[in-house]
Design an enzyme around this catalytic site. Structure first.
Site, PDB file in Angstrom:
ATOM      1  N   SER A 136     -47.821  16.446 -27.133  1.00  0.00           N
ATOM      2  CA  SER A 136     -48.906  16.029 -26.175  1.00  0.00           C
ATOM      3  C   SER A 136     -50.117  15.321 -26.933  1.00  0.00           C
ATOM      4  CB  SER A 136     -49.309  17.423 -25.290  1.00  0.00           C
ATOM      5  OG  SER A 136     -50.578  16.837 -24.577  1.00  0.00           O
ATOM      6  N   ALA A 137     -50.646  14.080 -26.236  1.00  0.00           N
ATOM      7  CA  ALA A 137     -51.306  13.185 -27.000  1.00  0.00           C
ATOM      8  C   ALA A 137     -52.905  13.945 -27.207  1.00  0.00           C
ATOM      9  CB  ALA A 137     -51.619  11.944 -26.445  1.00  0.00           C
ATOM     10  N   HIS A 138     -53.399  14.579 -26.060  1.00  0.00           N
ATOM     11  CA  HIS A 138     -55.001  15.048 -25.893  1.00  0.00           C
ATOM     12  C   HIS A 138     -55.018  16.142 -26.950  1.00  0.00           C
ATOM     13  CE1 HIS A 138     -54.652  18.598 -23.341  1.00  0.00           C
ATOM     14  NE2 HIS A 138     -53.490  18.131 -22.971  1.00  0.00           N
ATOM     15  N   CYS A 171     -57.886  36.657 -17.659  1.00  0.00           N
ATOM     16  CA  CYS A 171     -58.766  36.582 -16.662  1.00  0.00           C
ATOM     17  C   CYS A 171     -58.742  35.323 -16.050  1.00  0.00           C
ATOM     18  CB  CYS A 171     -60.181  36.850 -16.892  1.00  0.00           C
ATOM     19  SG  CYS A 171     -60.319  38.461 -17.738  1.00  0.00           S
ATOM     20  N   GLY A 229     -47.435  16.925 -21.661  1.00  0.00           N
ATOM     21  CA  GLY A 229     -46.702  18.023 -22.519  1.00  0.00           C
ATOM     22  C   GLY A 229     -45.862  18.816 -21.564  1.00  0.00           C
ATOM     23  N   THR A 230     -46.636  19.204 -20.690  1.00  0.00           N
ATOM     24  CA  THR A 230     -45.913  19.761 -19.412  1.00  0.00           C
ATOM     25  C   THR A 230     -44.767  19.305 -18.810  1.00  0.00           C
ATOM     26  OG1 THR A 230     -48.223  20.950 -18.985  1.00  0.00           O
ATOM     27  CG2 THR A 230     -46.280  20.975 -17.091  1.00  0.00           C
ATOM     28  N   ASN A 269     -50.523  28.792 -28.401  1.00  0.00           N
ATOM     29  CA  ASN A 269     -51.872  28.260 -27.898  1.00  0.00           C
ATOM     30  C   ASN A 269     -52.772  29.187 -27.820  1.00  0.00           C
ATOM     31  OD1 ASN A 269     -49.903  28.601 -25.590  1.00  0.00           O
ATOM     32  ND2 ASN A 269     -51.495  28.576 -24.704  1.00  0.00           N
ATOM     33  N   GLN A 315     -49.093  22.419 -29.671  1.00  0.00           N
ATOM     34  CA  GLN A 315     -50.198  22.866 -30.476  1.00  0.00           C
ATOM     35  C   GLN A 315     -49.825  22.662 -31.829  1.00  0.00           C
ATOM     36  OE1 GLN A 315     -53.120  23.982 -29.436  1.00  0.00           O
ATOM     37  NE2 GLN A 315     -52.669  24.224 -27.332  1.00  0.00           N
ATOM     38  N   THR A 374     -43.548   2.419 -14.344  1.00  0.00           N
ATOM     39  CA  THR A 374     -44.156   1.762 -15.162  1.00  0.00           C
ATOM     40  C   THR A 374     -45.021   2.534 -16.179  1.00  0.00           C
ATOM     41  OG1 THR A 374     -44.416   0.180 -13.426  1.00  0.00           O
ATOM     42  CG2 THR A 374     -45.772  -0.236 -15.386  1.00  0.00           C
TER      43      THR A 374
HETATM   44  C1  LIG Z   1     -48.130  25.161 -26.102  1.00  0.00           C
HETATM   45  C2  LIG Z   1     -48.668  24.178 -25.086  1.00  0.00           C
HETATM   46  N1  LIG Z   1     -47.547  23.618 -24.315  1.00  0.00           N
HETATM   47  C3  LIG Z   1     -47.764  22.838 -23.346  1.00  0.00           C
HETATM   48  C4  LIG Z   1     -48.840  22.397 -22.837  1.00  0.00           C
HETATM   49  C5  LIG Z   1     -49.147  21.417 -21.939  1.00  0.00           C
HETATM   50  O1  LIG Z   1     -49.461  20.092 -22.312  1.00  0.00           O
HETATM   51  P1  LIG Z   1     -50.457  19.160 -21.477  1.00  0.00           P
HETATM   52  O2  LIG Z   1     -51.263  19.639 -21.405  1.00  0.00           O
HETATM   53  O3  LIG Z   1     -50.169  17.880 -22.026  1.00  0.00           O
HETATM   54  O4  LIG Z   1     -49.608  19.180 -20.073  1.00  0.00           O
HETATM   55  C6  LIG Z   1     -49.994  23.012 -23.763  1.00  0.00           C
HETATM   56  C7  LIG Z   1     -51.413  22.574 -23.332  1.00  0.00           C
HETATM   57  O5  LIG Z   1     -52.194  23.554 -23.363  1.00  0.00           O
HETATM   58  C8  LIG Z   1     -49.676  23.865 -24.776  1.00  0.00           C
HETATM   59  O6  LIG Z   1     -50.840  24.351 -25.278  1.00  0.00           O
END
Ligand SMILES: Cc1ncc(COP(=O)(O)O)c(C=O)c1O
Length: 391
Positions: free
Chosen positions: A201-203, A327, A71-72, A153, A181, A239
């Site tokens: 994001s998949a996880h 923190c 996702g990042t 998040n 999220q 790939t």
């Molecule tokens: C709102 C949001 N954006 C982006 C991300 C980043 O996703 P990834 O962990 O797949 O890089 C997160 C992960 O916690 C998230 O909560």
């Protein structure tokens, strides 16, 4: 020792169905999707299927889905890609985002500032929502992109993206939403929302880690982020993570199939947790609106104690929770999200995030609340700041 996982917003376990779908792509179906013999074509077909599954979940076209490594990466790509494309076209250099975005957005914006872009971070109201009038006001003739997350998040706040994206569209400005999220937890239809780009994001949806995707509405141009081969329709080289993509596709299919069941279950268990905590533990506050909220999210301030201490003592009882970004750094920098919502510094330090999901039961909640009650009492007894002594 019993284990209770209450951090589904950090990540989710891979579901058995997802794992079973992925396994053959580590072993017998290992062909490079770019190879022209049948082993490669089979892999290519598996990627196409996953692209369809993900497109189906958000009502996009399959050729609007681009797989990424997280996702990042999707967030980085859209911000840097739009910025670069617009600069080349001689367009403006102004980006609007919010103070409560994930660091994948905020830190990328900071980087873009070093490259000559101007960034406006919108304030949020005390319930965590964005006032559309503030977006309207922040727009200038130099604005090229608005990026506002669909679901936060930390506090789980859901934004009215349809309205916010509508404002951007009226000004002919591109609109991106980080839906990492939101995916699987709130209904997403890219055409109803009216967004140009959407990160996933998949996880977070019971799929594998290290797998993301970016929705790019047909016709929108942004510069490539990773250069090399012709994968992902020539836009994202490298790939493909074949088992990861297959797993993401399967997770998306399940998220669509079981959406109502998942949301209902999350909400029921979350509300039970909320009820027990607020009724049985004094001096607690819930941060963020309950009306527009991720179905599994609870963000709670326990007055007079430190969230980190709570986290550690709960961990010793097999319970996993999070302090959000409070923190998280050595500087004890408080959560930027709660800070933007106006939560006082000392309360931010007593705040934790608990997020439930498909495998959380009411029995788990009973176990957690019983342990929590004892730990909160103990921590308050040794706290230098409490009822009698004052802050
Ligand atoms: C709102 C949001 N954006 C982006 C991300 C980043 O996703 P990834 O962990 O797949 O890089 C997160 C992960 O916690 C998230 O909560």
């Amino acid at each position: 020792m019993r284990n209770v996982y209450l951090d589904y917003s950090a990540t989710t376990p891979v579901k058995e169905e997802v794992l079973q779908a992925m396994i053959p792509y580590f072993t017998e179906n290992f062909g490079n999707p770019s190879s022209l013999y049948s082993g490669g074509l089979n892999s290519k077909a598996a990627i196409d299927k996953a692209r369809n599954q993900l497109a189906d979940l958000i009502n996009a076209r399959p050729d609007e889905i681009f797989f990424t490594g997280s996702g990042t990466e999707a967030d980085n790509w859209v911000l840097q890609g739009v910025a670069d494309a617009m600069r080349k076209k001689g367009k403006g250099n102004h980006i609007i985002t919010t103070k409560i975005e994930h660091h994948a957005i905020l830190h990328t914006c900071e980087y873009l500032q070093t490259q000559g872009f101007e960034v406006t971070c919108l304030d949020v109201e005390s319930d965590g929502r964005i006032d559309p009038a503030k977006l309207e006001k922040a727009i200038t003739d130099k604005t090229i992109l608005v990026s506002i997350m669909l679901v936060n998040n930390e506090v789980g706040t859901i934004q009215d993206i349809r309205e916010l994206a509508g404002i951007a569209r009226r000004h002919k400005i591109l609109f991106h939403t980080d839906a990492v999220q939101a995916l699987g937890n709130v209904p997403i239809d890219v055409n109803v929302l009216g967004v140009d780009f959407l990160s996933m994001s998949a996880h977070k949806i019971y799929g594998p880690k290290g797998m993301g995707a970016l929705f790019i509405r047909k016709g929108n141009r942004l510069s490539n982020f990773i250069h090399g081969g012709a994968q992902e329709m020539g836009k994202r080289a490298g790939t493909e993570n074949l088992p990861g993509i297959v797993g993401f596709g399967k997770a998306a299919e399940i998220a669509k199939r079981d959406f109502d069941k998942h949301v209902k279950h999350s909400q029921e268990v979350r509300d039970y947790l909320l009820k027990r905590i607020t009724e049985e533990i004094p001096d607690v506050e819930i941060n963020g609106t309950m009306k527009y909220r991720h179905p599994g999210n609870l963000n709670v301030t326990f007055d007079f104690i430190e969230g980190e201490s709570l986290l550690i003592l709960l961990d010793m009882k097999g319970i996993s929770i999070s302090t959000g970004s409070a923190c998280s750094s050595k500087s004890l920098k408080p959560s930027h999200v709660l800070d933007a919502m106006g939560v006082p510094w000392e309360k931010i330090h007593g705040t934790v995030r608990m997020t439930v999901g498909d495998f959380t039961t009411k029995d788990d909640v009973d176990y957690v609340v019983n342990e929590l009650k004892n730990i909160v009492i103990r921590l308050r007894e040794i706290s230098p700041i409490n009822h009698e002594k004052g802050w």
